[in-house]
Motif scaffolding. Structure first.
Motif, PDB file in Angstrom:
ATOM      1  N   ALA A 289       0.825  -1.206   0.000  1.00 12.54           N
ATOM      2  CA  ALA A 289       0.000   0.000   0.000  1.00 12.54           C
ATOM      3  C   ALA A 289       0.861   1.259   0.000  1.00 12.54           C
ATOM      4  CB  ALA A 289      -0.933  -0.005   1.212  1.00 12.54           C
ATOM      5  N   GLN A 290       1.970   1.233   0.741  1.00  8.67           N
ATOM      6  CA  GLN A 290       2.851   2.404   0.788  1.00  8.67           C
ATOM      7  C   GLN A 290       3.543   2.616  -0.552  1.00  8.67           C
ATOM      8  OE1 GLN A 290       6.492   2.431   0.879  1.00  8.67           O
ATOM      9  NE2 GLN A 290       6.633   4.662   1.211  1.00  8.67           N
ATOM     10  N   ARG A 291       4.002   1.513  -1.156  1.00  6.69           N
ATOM     11  CA  ARG A 291       4.697   1.641  -2.438  1.00  6.69           C
ATOM     12  C   ARG A 291       3.735   2.010  -3.566  1.00  6.69           C
ATOM     13  NH1 ARG A 291       6.441  -3.447  -5.874  1.00  6.69           N
ATOM     14  NH2 ARG A 291       4.182  -3.247  -6.221  1.00  6.69           N
ATOM     15  N   ASP A 292       2.655   1.261  -3.695  1.00  9.09           N
ATOM     16  CA  ASP A 292       1.738   1.489  -4.812  1.00  9.09           C
ATOM     17  C   ASP A 292       1.028   2.833  -4.705  1.00  9.09           C
ATOM     18  OD1 ASP A 292       2.535  -1.001  -5.559  1.00  9.09           O
ATOM     19  OD2 ASP A 292       0.614  -2.002  -5.219  1.00  9.09           O
TER      20      ASP A 292
ATOM     21  N   VAL B 239       3.063   6.756  -0.884  1.00  8.97           N
ATOM     22  CA  VAL B 239       2.810   7.464   0.373  1.00  8.97           C
ATOM     23  C   VAL B 239       4.161   7.736   1.036  1.00  8.97           C
ATOM     24  CG1 VAL B 239       1.603   7.387   2.580  1.00  8.97           C
ATOM     25  CG2 VAL B 239       0.628   6.209   0.587  1.00  8.97           C
ATOM     26  N   PRO B 240       4.523   8.983   1.302  1.00  7.95           N
ATOM     27  CA  PRO B 240       5.834   9.262   1.896  1.00  7.95           C
ATOM     28  C   PRO B 240       6.109   8.473   3.171  1.00  7.95           C
ATOM     29  CG  PRO B 240       4.864  11.282   1.072  1.00  7.95           C
ATOM     30  CD  PRO B 240       3.812  10.220   0.931  1.00  7.95           C
TER      31      PRO B 240
ATOM     32  N   GLY C 275       8.364   3.808   4.894  1.00 10.88           N
ATOM     33  CA  GLY C 275       8.675   5.121   4.368  1.00 10.88           C
ATOM     34  C   GLY C 275       9.500   5.953   5.323  1.00 10.88           C
ATOM     35  N   ALA C 276       9.508   7.265   5.082  1.00  9.95           N
ATOM     36  CA  ALA C 276      10.382   8.189   5.807  1.00  9.95           C
ATOM     37  C   ALA C 276       9.698   8.703   7.065  1.00  9.95           C
ATOM     38  CB  ALA C 276      10.772   9.347   4.897  1.00  9.95           C
TER      39      ALA C 276
ATOM     40  N   PRO D  64       7.167  13.888  18.051  1.00  6.19           N
ATOM     41  CA  PRO D  64       7.409  13.708  16.620  1.00  6.19           C
ATOM     42  C   PRO D  64       6.101  13.641  15.830  1.00  6.19           C
ATOM     43  CG  PRO D  64       7.659  11.613  17.750  1.00  6.19           C
ATOM     44  CD  PRO D  64       7.426  12.645  18.814  1.00  6.19           C
ATOM     45  N   ALA D  65       6.061  14.358  14.715  1.00  2.69           N
ATOM     46  CA  ALA D  65       4.873  14.392  13.868  1.00  2.69           C
ATOM     47  C   ALA D  65       5.303  14.358  12.408  1.00  2.69           C
ATOM     48  CB  ALA D  65       4.047  15.649  14.140  1.00  2.69           C
ATOM     49  N   ALA D  66       4.518  13.692  11.599  1.00 11.01           N
ATOM     50  CA  ALA D  66       4.805  13.619  10.174  1.00 11.01           C
ATOM     51  C   ALA D  66       4.469  14.945   9.508  1.00 11.01           C
ATOM     52  CB  ALA D  66       4.002  12.485   9.530  1.00 11.01           C
TER      53      ALA D  66
END
Length: 442
Positions: free
Chosen positions: A19-22, A25-26, A45-46, A192-194
């Protein structure tokens, strides 16, 4: 809390990774709720450097509406308002004053989908007065159809603020979030927050999205939350409501309005929660989106499980990810149900068994929990469960006869003007319209 099997964890991780790759999604955090808490989580991801996967804040968008609904229902349970009250009684001076609180909670008030002026999700907000509401914000008649309304929840949050004499965010923190242990949920980001990002549709590039205080519209979608805190909200929807709401009120939230829930496929809305029928499971929760973020929280109350997903992208994340994680979990580790054991019948067993509505056969059964069930026998029919009511009556819990009163006599059942009899059309029973004296004939 029991750990998931390594094989189950691999299946879930594989789905999250895809799901992250397709979806490009950062960063993506997902998790599973079981046994009252976060049973599994993973990030892809990051993510912020050094942050625990379960402790990174993301904007949860409209999942905030569930928290807003809880603050409203607390007022109702305290007797300070009724869901049938018109908005004008508690929040005077709006063009939606003749719509009820319950209609606003269920998106049935005909309120505009957005507030007037600039798009509230991308511009700083102010007070209710600064919105400048007009009759144009009444876009549909009341109670005619479902129409999703962010504006409606802004008004509900303002109602709560005025009844409590404090900003809605303060009420939500003190009455819902902190009592549930959601200490990392806040109206603005706390590290910490995205970072909220948009991903270019044709290039591998990102663009920062704005973040601000939405003012009076905050109850519609402003909260930031971590996976661990969101899992606690999932446990709340599964029934672990702590001191915040009675379990019966949480159950009330999950009942969809205007939907035939006996249908195999449907989608509806309760009180601050979405309700979906997906294959053979009924899911309760909410999706969320704000600039730079997408989120989802869904629970299966029958299985006692939930799943969540948090991503920092404006578009692209599979909105069905949490539901698919639940399906994976159900397939990999199906719930082992409690053993059946006999229990006392809530009525004389002689009153149970076959009954007839006209020529149609039904069966009255005792079911676990001291309840009764009336449903078609050998063929489809209207069906409901019943709980004990006053004076020996029984009150419908669900299905066609929800809220209706069942009275049981030795030779007939009286239910919402229907009469059920032991045989089809017996002459001695009080059959509406009477029975032809000549009886059955070839």
């Amino acid at each position: 809390m029991t750990d998931l099997l390594p094989s189950t964890q691999r299946v879930l991780l594989a789905r999250v990774a895809r799901a992250q790759r397709d979806g490009r999604v950062p960063s993506l955090v997902a998790g599973v709720v079981r046994d009252g808490g976060l049973a599994w989580h993973a990030g892809r991801g990051a993510l912020p450097a050094g942050a625990g996967t379960d402790d990174v804040q993301y904007r949860i968008g409209s999942i905030t509406k569930t928290v807003c609904a809880v603050t409203v229902l607390r007022l109702r349970d305290e007797g300070l308002l009724d869901l049938d009250d018109r908005l004008e009684r508690h929040l005077p001076g709006t063009p939606l004053g003749d719509r009820t609180i319950g209609q606003l909670l269920a998106h049935l008030a005909g309120a505009g989908s957005e507030s007037p002026g600039q798009w509230w999700e991308r511009a700083p907000g102010g007070s209710l007065e600064e919105l400048g509401l007009s009759d144009a914000d009444r876009v549909l008649p009341a109670a005619r159809r479902f129409h999703y309304s962010n504006l409606g929840f802004g008004l509900l949050g303002e109602l709560v603020a005025r009844r409590r004499g404090a900003p809605w965010s303060t009420v939500a923190r003190d009455e819902v979030l902190l009592p549930l242990g959601m200490t990392r949920t806040s109206p603005r980001p706390q590290a910490p927050a995205a970072a909220g990002l948009a991903v270019h549709p044709w290039a591998e590039l990102t663009l920062p999205e704005p973040e601000h205080d939405a003012g009076v519209m905050a109850p519609a979608g402003q909260l930031w939350c971590t996976a661990r805190d969101l899992a606690r909200l999932g446990a709340f929807l599964l029934g672990d409501s702590g001191p915040v709401l009675a379990p019966e009120t949480v159950e009330e939230m999950t009942l969809p309005a205007g939907i035939d829930s006996s249908s195999p496929v449907w989608a509806g809305y309760g009180l601050g929660v979405q309700v979906l029928r997906v294959e053979d499971a009924t899911l309760v929760g909410h999706g969320g989106s704000m600039p730079g973020f997408l989120a989802g929280l869904w629970v299966d109350r029958a299985e006692g499980t939930g799943a969540l997903a948090l991503g920092n992208t404006t578009a692209g994340l599979d909105s069905g990810l949490a539901a698919r994680l639940l399906a994976d979990l159900r397939a990999a580790e199906p719930r082992i149900v409690d053993a059946w054991a006999p229990e006392p019948s809530p009525v004389d067993p002689a009153l149970l068994g076959p009954w007839f509505w006209g020529p149609s056969p039904y069966a009255l059964r005792a079911v676990p929990g001291g309840l009764l069930h009336l449903g078609g026998l050998g063929r489809p029919g209207r069906a409901s469960r019943f709980r004990p009511g006053p004076d020996g009556s029984w009150i419908g819990l669900d299905g066609y006869f929800a809220g209706e009163t069942l009275r049981i006599a030795t030779d007939h059942l009286w239910l919402a003007s229907f009469v059920f009899t032991r045989t089809p059309y017996p002459a001695q029973a009080p059959v509406p319209g009477g029975v032809d004296e000549a009886g059955w004939r070839p």
